[in-house]
Design an enzyme around this catalytic site. Structure first.
Site, PDB file in Angstrom:
ATOM      1  N   HIS A 124       0.812  -1.233   0.000  1.00  0.00           N
ATOM      2  CA  HIS A 124       0.000   0.000   0.000  1.00  0.00           C
ATOM      3  C   HIS A 124       0.840   1.276   0.000  1.00  0.00           C
ATOM      4  O   HIS A 124       0.285   2.366  -0.165  1.00  0.00           O
ATOM      5  CB  HIS A 124      -0.922   0.037   1.224  1.00  0.00           C
ATOM      6  N   ASP A 161      -2.897 -10.644  -2.176  1.00  0.00           N
ATOM      7  CA  ASP A 161      -3.441 -10.084  -0.938  1.00  0.00           C
ATOM      8  C   ASP A 161      -4.875  -9.631  -1.220  1.00  0.00           C
ATOM      9  O   ASP A 161      -5.178  -9.196  -2.327  1.00  0.00           O
ATOM     10  CB  ASP A 161      -2.574  -8.898  -0.496  1.00  0.00           C
ATOM     11  N   HIS A 163      -6.422  -7.093  -0.361  1.00  0.00           N
ATOM     12  CA  HIS A 163      -6.555  -5.653  -0.616  1.00  0.00           C
ATOM     13  C   HIS A 163      -5.796  -5.279  -1.893  1.00  0.00           C
ATOM     14  O   HIS A 163      -4.761  -5.867  -2.196  1.00  0.00           O
ATOM     15  CB  HIS A 163      -5.989  -4.862   0.567  1.00  0.00           C
ATOM     16  N   ASP A 248      -4.907 -12.792   3.633  1.00  0.00           N
ATOM     17  CA  ASP A 248      -6.175 -12.258   4.131  1.00  0.00           C
ATOM     18  C   ASP A 248      -7.336 -12.474   3.167  1.00  0.00           C
ATOM     19  O   ASP A 248      -8.455 -12.041   3.432  1.00  0.00           O
ATOM     20  CB  ASP A 248      -6.030 -10.773   4.498  1.00  0.00           C
TER      21      ASP A 248
HETATM   22 ZN   LIG Z   1      -4.268  -7.130   2.832  1.00  0.00          ZN
END
Ligand SMILES: [Zn+2]
Length: 342
Positions: A124, A161, A163, A248
């Site tokens: 991120h 991931d 996200h 996740d």
């Molecule tokens: Zn994540």
């Protein structure tokens, strides 16, 4: 040839008790690898701080200085989710340098493949800011090092991931030498990763975003990766595959709503390892991103190492997602049209 890993105690000193992205994550992983006779079969590559030059290929100097300063002064929050303490800068630059060196060892033939067990995560972190528990764009720093220091012309990054890897995308979106694939829950944190974000300028078409509805699981991932991602990887012909490995997307993760099982994760990782064997002499390096159920994380990482070592047995004590999966046919058809996959 051996499978390598990077681990350093500094990665567990970046910590905030009660935060989901805590040192317990790596303690759980290392404990599992030790107790299941995996660690003894792996070759350790030491961490080292990424150089200022390596960091500046992906980040504005003011971002680097800000993280260093706040960490050296004792730490603090960089946004609502993203903490630093006195060890955070050192941990983050060693995470990046460790992945760079692990990747170099695979590229120069010292190691067959590897997995960097690093914290904080990186995907991120944008060129100008820390966010989403991430300080520096670890995987993009390694991709740039492979290009500039090892002379590679094409590096693929697969980010599974849950996200969206917005930071990696921001760093690489105008870089046609890097193929970036992200599958992620959408709409969800951080809000980016729409299907029509496909790269810019000369790099148009080298960013592949796969936005998933809640509950997509093993069957959906199999179809999307087999029918879209793997053909795109074959077309791109990478010389190295880097994997932003977040666990996740498991159905039992506390932070998200995607339905992969550990068996589904293993299928995905084994398929990427097979593809690396087919396309780039097996050169694949994983790096740890998210994953907040500690049992899932430990087993998931353990299963990746088993696959990297060539074992066929895996651990999945949690079984399949208890929820039905939505159909991904319409999403797959749209993605194939956008990315010109037959
Ligand atoms: Zn994540």
């Amino acid at each position: 040839m051996a499978t390598g890993y990077v681990f350093d105690d500094i990665f567990t000193k970046h910590d905030l008790p009660g935060h989901p992205e805590s040192a317990h994550r790596l303690f759980a992983v290392m404990d599992y690898l030790g107790k299941n006779d995996l660690l003894a079969r792996l070759t350790s590559i030491p961490s080292r701080p990424a150089t200022r030059e390596e960091l500046m290929r992906c980040h504005h100097p003011r971002h680097i200085e800000r993280v260093e300063e706040i960490s050296r002064r004792g730490g603090g929050m960089l946004d609502a989710d993203t903490y630093t303490n006195p060890f955070s800068y050192e941990a983050a630059v060693r995470a990046a340098g460790g992945l760079v060196d692990l990747t170099a060892a695979v590229l120069n033939g010292t190691l067959a493949n590897g997995f960097a067990l690093v914290r904080p995560p990186g995907h991120h972190a944008t060129p100008i800011r820390a966010m989403g528990f991430c300080l520096f764009s670890t995987v993009a720093i390694a991709a740039r090092a492979a290009r500039f220091d090892q002379g590679l012309e094409r590096v693929a990054i697969v980010d599974f991931d849950v996200h969206h890897g917005n930071g990696t995308q921001d760093v690489l979106m105008e870089d046609p030498t890097a193929l970036f694939v992200s599958s992620h829950e959408y709409p969800y944190y951080p809000g980016t990763g729409a299907i029509d974000e496909i790269g810019q300028g000369q790099a148009r078409g080298t960013t592949i975003n796969i936005p998933l509805s809640m509950g997509v699981g093993d069957e959906g991932y199999k179809r999307l990766y087999s029918d879209l991602v793997f053909p795109i990887l074959r077309r791109f012909q990478p010389e190295l595959i880097l994997v932003s490995a977040g666990f996740d997307a498991h159905w039992n993760d506390p932070l998200a709503n995607i339905g992969l099982s550990l068996t589904g994760y293993h299928w995905l990782c084994q398929s990427l390892i097979n593809l690396a064997a087919e396309l780039c002499q097996g050169r694949i390096v994983f790096t740890l991103e998210g994953g907040y159920n500690l049992d899932v994380l430990a087993l998931g990482v353990g299963n990746v190492f088993r696959a990297l070592l060539g074992d066929t047995a895996i651990g999945d004590s949690m079984g399949p997602s208890p929820w039905p999966e939505p159909d991904v046919s319409a999403l797959l058809a749209r993605l194939k049209t956008i990315h010109n996959v037959k």
